[in-house]
Write an enzyme that holds these catalytic residues in place. Structure first.
Site, short mmCIF file in Angstrom:
data_model
loop_
_atom_site.label_atom_id
_atom_site.label_comp_id
_atom_site.label_asym_id
_atom_site.label_seq_id
_atom_site.Cartn_x
_atom_site.Cartn_y
_atom_site.Cartn_z
N CYS A 198 1.17 -1.10 -0.11
CA CYS A 198 -0.01 -0.02 -0.10
C CYS A 198 0.56 1.00 0.06
CB CYS A 198 -1.11 0.01 1.64
SG CYS A 198 -1.83 1.09 1.20
N HIS A 251 -3.62 -5.32 0.92
CA HIS A 251 -2.98 -5.82 2.49
C HIS A 251 -3.26 -7.41 2.63
CE1 HIS A 251 -2.47 -1.67 3.79
NE2 HIS A 251 -3.54 -1.92 2.58
N GLU A 269 -1.34 -8.94 5.05
CA GLU A 269 -1.43 -8.78 6.41
C GLU A 269 -2.83 -9.50 6.77
OE1 GLU A 269 -0.45 -5.61 4.46
OE2 GLU A 269 -0.80 -4.74 6.47
#
Lengths: 222, 721
Positions: free
Chosen positions: A86, A194, A196
């Protein structure tokens, strides 16, 4: 594996990235942007999401000129691994380690939602946990994720197999549906989604987990 | 610099009544200086002093074994076990948002986040409750876009997940939109920071961003009605900088770990004035400020401007002098201002020095404690006539459903919440869309649930019942995810309290809220009152927003699944078919009639306890509210990507808004066990249908899920996108 997560004053996914790397088994050091040196023995640098310096100017532009980024560039130029997610992707394009730029989303709005990605045939450690062509669901959360490269550069990225992930249903206007790219040596990854945030069952999906598990396995072999 | 003379016009321009001015003369025994007049105006306006509402706020239940700190501090503090506390509050930014939607909403988010981290808590969740005028009104679209972008712009950059909220449209908000922002944070229960100063001669430290002229007089503006001069008020709206706020939060939390903080207070409404007076007053001390030392963004600022500025991202702290170097280093690390601007003093004085001049010298305790308090006359809202059910023609159920889900009030709101980062911190378990938002307490098995509710048309028809209903709906939304409701924050938005009818609405709502939070054991721990929401004499609908927090102790308690093909649909609670003030009546028949649905708090409690004790048997659960069984069944099916068949086809049974009801999805064996358990607990339960196929069917009326889903997902953007 020893990973360093860079912390800019406006980073806000630094902890999330560190947690995902730690859960995959990495040792993680948080590195402050004013530091000039990386901890010794770092294998992978993570540049997290957020708003590094508020991003009132071009996203990532100030961060790319911070003291630690000189060390990040050196690390990459020496063949080191760097992943930017990002805002981290935006920073990497600003440093020139990755080609292209991230423009404002085509609808001019911030967009946060899970999106479907296609894993491209791209031989990097970040792809080790996936099959080429696989469809995965990973959230995006950005205002400026509309990836741009000119036609010549796009042809080159395609030729060299450097498109890492593509959107199945392009949410932001990116050229050629590109969600992420890698450097020529495939060691520097930048992506807007993302992983994560989709790495544990509690996140509502685990399609991001293979990225961290896969790169851990590959790093052990390096 | 010479200050203007105190004239009748100047006093009036400060929103002070002649009586209030006489009171100032009595307190200080002389004519106030210009700066002093500004200080009194800041402390005594409705927004800061709660002068019209205090009498009634005192009647609200605020205590319970779970409450660590109730109203009076920056935010309420509630125990969640394991030496952890959740700290939360909701606050309005209505007036600024109407004048300048982006910055008004953004700084509303900033203010509430600051309230939370000032107490030592890292913000972990945000919500917002928004009320706009009718969709066709020329200002509505611009306000919706500006407010939503402002909330997103601030919260996304700061890095707090927005996990819930609500939005409504009604002509009553044409001249006054409502923006109520909620934030919750997490802290160690034994490391909470409060505002009371202690110790004489302790340095008073200014932290954060520099002071500018923005927001001078903002709180006074927020305490007045609007008229045609509204555009002139734009300069009183503050400008937000979420990047500075993020740094201020990190620096403040880091600073607190050093032990340097004796007390701390954020600078919100009426900035330096309110924060300094509050810290001094709570600690029984005086405060001396040297304004020359205040970090300033603009040149030649006067004492008056500095004392009344509402520049954002600032804090005031009383420092342990032995830790000064450590504290300064933290703020230098984050590139923020750190300036000693004064000290605590033994005398009861609020002493403001600028250059070589005394700009204000006031008795601090009196200034803080002597704000006027009004027992405003009020007139109880007259009872409304019950709706005659025979006056409501039956409707084809699918047509009724389409009318609801095609209206922006009941359509899916993803156009809004996809503009918010709902997942940063990677602990969001349930994003906005259906009922309560849920986040995990980082690195524990615990979860917190958040909801925000109110049905203003109920409150208007019957303030007491409507107030109770808002609490009951919040209770149900928390219950539906398996959470035990812990506590509540209320954001009371009303019109001009000087009108007896408006004051009557306020008093009625408070009574209803009070009774409900007591019965459901979810005390009020913080809150905010916003009055004078009127334009040219037209008030908003009474809107007491109730935001509540619940705790899920273990994963076993949580109900987080979706309805799936083959699940049985069970309805908990009694259905009488109450159509008065219902969504169907308003949307389909354009009739705002009848009474609010009755709220039986005892039944609410019993049914809520039943859901929680049987969580293991429930796959998915939702509360029934606006749109009754029909809308709940559709939303549950849509979220689970399955069709649903409901046997009922009667309009009142499908769309009635009787309270204390839940819709459950579970498999057949579980349904049997639930029926048995309900029988033993004395809880009404019926099988109303099942989740299956790819259509939505009520009785014999049927439509493809895909078609309804497209309408539901597209209507909001179509209306205001």
């Amino acid at each position: 594996m020893h990973a360093a997560v860079i912390v800019f004053p406006g980073s806000n996914c630094d902890r999330d990235l560190a947690v995902a790397l730690e859960k995959a088994g990495a040792k993680v050091s948080m590195v402050w942007h004013k530091d000039t040196d990386l901890p010794s023995g770092v294998d992978l640098i993570g540049i997290p999401g957020g708003f590094s310096f508020g991003d009132y100017l071009r996203c990532g532009a100030i961060a790319a000129n911070s003291p630690i980024c000189r060390s990040v560039v050196k690390h990459a130029e020496a063949g080191g691994y760097v992943m930017g997610i990002c805002n981290g992707f935006q920073v990497l394009t600003e440093t020139g380690l990755l080609p292209g730029a991230l423009r404002r989303n085509a609808n001019l709005k911030y967009i946060c939602k899970p999106v479907k990605l296609r894993v491209e045939a791209c031989d990097s450690i970040y792809h080790a946990g996936y099959e080429a062509g696989q469809e995965i669901t990973i959230p995006i959360a950005h205002h400026d994720g509309n990836y741009y490269v000119d036609d010549a550069k796009l042809a080159q990225l395609k030729d060299e197999g450097r498109i890492a992930f593509s959107y199945i249903d392009n949410p932001n206007g990116s050229v050629a549906d590109i969600a992420g790219v890698v450097s020529k040596n495939r060691r520097v990854l930048g992506m807007m989604p993302h992983p994560e945030r989709m790495a544990e069952t509690a996140h509502g999906g685990t399609d991001g987990k293979p990225m961290f598990d896969g790169l851990m396995r590959e790093m052990a072999l390096v | 610099m010479t200050e203007p003379a105190i004239t009748k016009e100047l006093i009036e321009a400060h929103g002070l009544s002649p009586d209030e001015y006489d009171r100032i003369l009595e307190i200080i025994g002389r004519e106030p200086t210009f700066t002093e007049l500004g200080i009194f105006s800041a402390m005594w306006n409705e927004h800061c002093s709660y002068k019209s509402s205090k009498k009634w706020l005192r009647t609200l239940p605020t205590e319970g074994p779970q409450v660590i700190c109730g109203p009076g501090e920056n935010a309420g503090v509630v125990d969640i076990g394991d030496n952890q506390a959740v700290i939360f509050k909701m606050e309005s930014h209505n007036h600024p948002s109407y004048i300048e939607p982006y910055q008004g909403a953004a700084t509303g988010v900033g203010g509430i986040l600051r309230d939370v981290f000032t107490m030592g808590a890292r913000p972990i969740a945000a919500m917002n409750s928004l009320s706009f005028g009718e969709v066709g009104h020329p200002k509505t679209r611009q306000l919706v876009h500006g407010v939503v972008e402002g909330i997103g712009g601030y919260g996304n950059c700061f890095g707090v997940p927005t996990v819930g909220g609500e939005v409504r449209f009604d002509p009553a908000y044409n001249g006054n939109c409502l923006v109520n922002a909620f934030a919750a944070g997490l802290a160690d229960a034994d490391k909470i920071f409060y505002s009371a100063a202690s110790g004489v001669g302790m340095p008073v430290v200014y932290l954060g961003a520099k002071t500018g002229r923005d927001g001078v007089g903002g709180a006074t503006m927020a305490s007045a009605e609007f008229d045609e001069t509204i555009e002139e008020k734009r300069p009183t709206v503050q400008v937000g900088d979420p990047f500075t706020e993020k740094r201020l939060m990190e620096a403040t939390l880091e600073l607190m770990k050093t032990g340097a903080v004796i007390s701390i207070q954020d600078m919100g409404a009426a900035g330096l004035t309110c924060s300094a007076v509050e810290m001094g007053d709570k600690g029984g001390l005086g405060v001396k400020l040297q304004l020359d030392d205040v970090p300033q963004r603009e040149e030649n600022m006067t004492a008056y401007e500095m004392m009344l500025s509402e520049s954002q991202e600032r804090m005031l702290m009383v420092l342990d002098p032995s830790k000064e170097a450590e504290a300064r280093a933290v703020f230098e690390k984050w590139d923020l201002d750190f300036a000693i601007v004064g000290e605590t003093i033994a005398e009861d004085r609020f002493l403001i020095l600028h250059g070589n001049e005394v700009k204000a010298d006031l008795p601090l305790a009196t200034l803080s404690g002597s704000a006027p308090e009004y027992d405003r006359p009020w007139e109880a809202t007259p009872a409304v006539e019950q709706l005659d059910p025979a006056s409501v023609p039956g409707i084809d159920p699918i047509d009724g459903l389409k009318a609801l889900i095609g209206s922006p009030n009941y359509a899916a709101k993803q156009w809004i919440y996809e503009q918010y980062d709902t997942m940063v911190m990677a602990d969001t378990i349930r994003t906005p869309g259906l009922g309560a938002g849920v986040t995990r307490v980082h690195e524990t098995g615990k979860m917190l649930a958040f909801t925000s509710d109110v049905t203003p048309r109920y409150v208007k028809a019957n303030p007491e019942m409507g107030g109770a209903q808002a609490v009951a709906e919040a209770y149900r939304n928390l219950t539906a995810v398996g959470a035990t409701p812990l506590a509540t924050t209320d954001n009371l938005n009303f019109g001009n309290p000087e009108k007896t009818t408006i004051m009557g609405q306020f008093v009625g709502a408070i009574k209803g809220i009070g009774a409900a939070v007591k019965a459901l054991d979810m005390p009020i721990v913080s809150g905010n009152v916003s009055l004078y929401n009127e334009t040219d004499g037209e008030p908003i609908l009474p809107t007491p927003t109730i935001a509540a927090v619940g705790l899920i102790k273990t994963e076993d308690e949580a109900i987080l699944g979706q309805a799936r093909e083959g699940h049985v649909a069970l309805l908990v609670g009694e259905t009488k078919g109450h159509l008065g003030q219902s969504a169907l009546l308003a949307v389909v028949y354009n009739r705002i009639e009848g009474d609010a649905p009755p709220v039986d708090l005892e039944a609410e409690k019993r049914h809520g306890d039943f859901i929680r004790s049987n969580a293991a048997l429930i796959k998915a659960c939702t509360d029934l509210s606006d749109g009754g069984l029909a809308l709940a069944a559709f939303e549950m099916a849509e979220a689970g990507e399955t069709g649903v068949v409901i046997e009922e086809s009667d309009t009142a049974h499908l769309f009635g808004e009787d309270q204390a009801r839940y819709l459950i999805a579970c498999n057949f064996d579980q349904a049997e066990a639930l029926m048995l358990a309900a029988g033993q607990a004395g809880v009404p339960i019926t099988t109303v249908g099942r989740f299956t196929g790819d259509t939505v069917k009520f009785g014999t009326s049927e439509a493809p899920l895909a078609e309804l889903s497209a309408l539901f997902r597209g209507a909001f953007e179509e209306a205001v996108g």
